[in-house]
Design an enzyme around this catalytic site. Structure first.
Site, PDB file in Angstrom:
ATOM      1  CB  SER A   1       3.386   3.054  -0.856  1.00 54.61           C
ATOM      2  OG  SER A   1       3.163   4.428  -0.700  1.00 54.61           O
TER       3      SER A   1
ATOM      4  CG  ASP B   1      10.748   5.561  -1.664  1.00 50.99           C
ATOM      5  OD1 ASP B   1      10.243   4.431  -1.688  1.00 50.99           O
ATOM      6  OD2 ASP B   1      10.263   6.520  -1.062  1.00 50.99           O
TER       7      ASP B   1
ATOM      8  CG  HIS C   1       7.137   6.637   0.356  1.00 49.61           C
ATOM      9  ND1 HIS C   1       7.729   6.058  -0.718  1.00 49.61           N
ATOM     10  CD2 HIS C   1       5.845   6.211   0.331  1.00 49.61           C
ATOM     11  CE1 HIS C   1       6.843   5.320  -1.375  1.00 49.61           C
ATOM     12  NE2 HIS C   1       5.687   5.405  -0.762  1.00 49.61           N
TER      13      HIS C   1
END
Lengths: 180, 167
Positions: free
Chosen positions: A57, A123, A96
């Site tokens: 990701s 998210d 992230h």
């Protein structure tokens, strides 16, 4: 036949001494590894100072198998930082980037929204049902440094446990058979 | 003493030490670069501006972003992550940072750019404080190295103001 018994006892005593020696050296290896890990925890302030990237990701910045060094200082969390967070009900932490920050005036608490660089969506879908923001308690560290590919060994070992056992067995055998 | 195992071990240890040293030196060499990036942003249009049913203000902007980030690239640079955030203060929040646009710059050749875009992420306030709000547009960049320490910095551009009424 006395000399045979003598030899046997002398061989046995050597083995006992050697076995003790080896136990101590294995113990030393294990404890020093533990000391390094705990020491890193103290220095960085993060409960897991090193993480391995498991997903795609954050491509092309971080690929699977890269290693990240984390820190958890008192400094406020700001947009753009790469944070590692835990969500209740998920066992694997997520790495992230922060894209939105709202920091309270009175308490200093933050509401944070994250997104993977390589993901289309933010998210919110990954958070617990009904959760819209991350708070500081969810965040276990921010990424400060990066080493490529080194984490592949961990990924292979978690995905193929057989290799882990072979490797551990081989290492154990090496320690036991080595004469030094 | 001179068995295959010992020699292999010595070679491996030496190779890993050299590799680690080279990685560390590559990371340290980044400190000798003192970048001087430039950026300009214009708000071309307020596309719409409203209060959502749940009470939060939302605005849609058309932006013109130009930047020259060439000086950020060194031989140890893998990519530069760049984003534009609206930053403002409200009675409840000491700081609000809302990312409006971001991009990944893979190489020096792409680091001098000009883009015309609407906001990629929704510009939503926590509450209803956006009417007549003065805000900064800040261009942030995060340099991701091939190995080692990550760097980041920003350019703050102030003097932007949202309209007094919804539209």
């Amino acid at each position: 036949m006395g000399w045979i018994e003598d030899t046997v006892t002398s061989v046995k005593s050597i083995q006992l001494r050697q076995a003790l020696h080896q136990t101590i050296s294995i113990g030393l290896i294990v404890t020093s590894a533990l000391m390094i890990w705990k020491g890193l925890m103290c220095i960085t302030g993060s409960e897991s100072p090193i993480v391995v990237v498991l997903s795609e990701s954050m491509e092309p910045g971080f690929a699977r198998g890269d290693i990240l060094f984390l820190r958890m200082s008192k400094e406020p969390i700001r947009a753009g930082e790469i944070v590692v967070y835990n969500i209740n009900g998920r066992d694997i932490p997520i790495v992230h980037r922060v894209i939105k920050v709202h920091e309270r005036k009175d308490t200093g608490e933050v509401d944070v929204l994250t997104k993977g660089d390589n993901n289309e969506e933010d998210d919110i879908g990954l958070y617990a049902p009904g959760q819209r923001w991350l708070q500081r308690k969810h965040i276990i560290g921010r990424a400060v440094g990066f080493l490529p590919h080194v984490g592949w060994a961990t990924i292979i070992m978690t995905e193929k446990p057989l290799i882990k056992y072979i490797l551990l067995g081989g290492l154990g055998l090496l320690v036991i058979t080595s004469k030094d | 003493m001179h068995s295959f195992g010992y020699r292999a071990n010595a070679l491996l240890t030496f190779a890993i030490t050299i590799l680690a040293l080279m990685c560390a030196m590559a990371s340290v060499s980044d400190n000798f670069n003192s970048p001087s990036p430039t950026s300009q942003v214009q708000v071309l249009n307020i596309n719409w501006f409203q209060k959502k049913p749940d009470g939060d203000d939302e605005v849609s902007l058309t932006l013109n972003i130009s930047a020259n980030l060439e000086s950020l690239f060194t031989w140890n640079t893998k990519q530069v992550f760049v984003f534009l955030a609206a930053e403002y203060e409200t009675p409840k929040n000491a700081l609000n940072q809302v990312s409006l646009w971001d991009g990944i710059i893979p190489s020096k050749e792409h680091s001098k750019y000009w883009i015309h875009t609407t906001n990629k992420y929704r510009f939503i306030d926590q509450g209803s404080n956006l009417r007549g709000k003065n805000f900064n547009l800040t261009l942030h960049w995060h340099v991701m190295p091939k190995t080692g320490k990550m760097f980041s910095d920003k350019i703050v551009m102030s003097g932007f103001r949202l309209p007094e009424s919804y539209r």
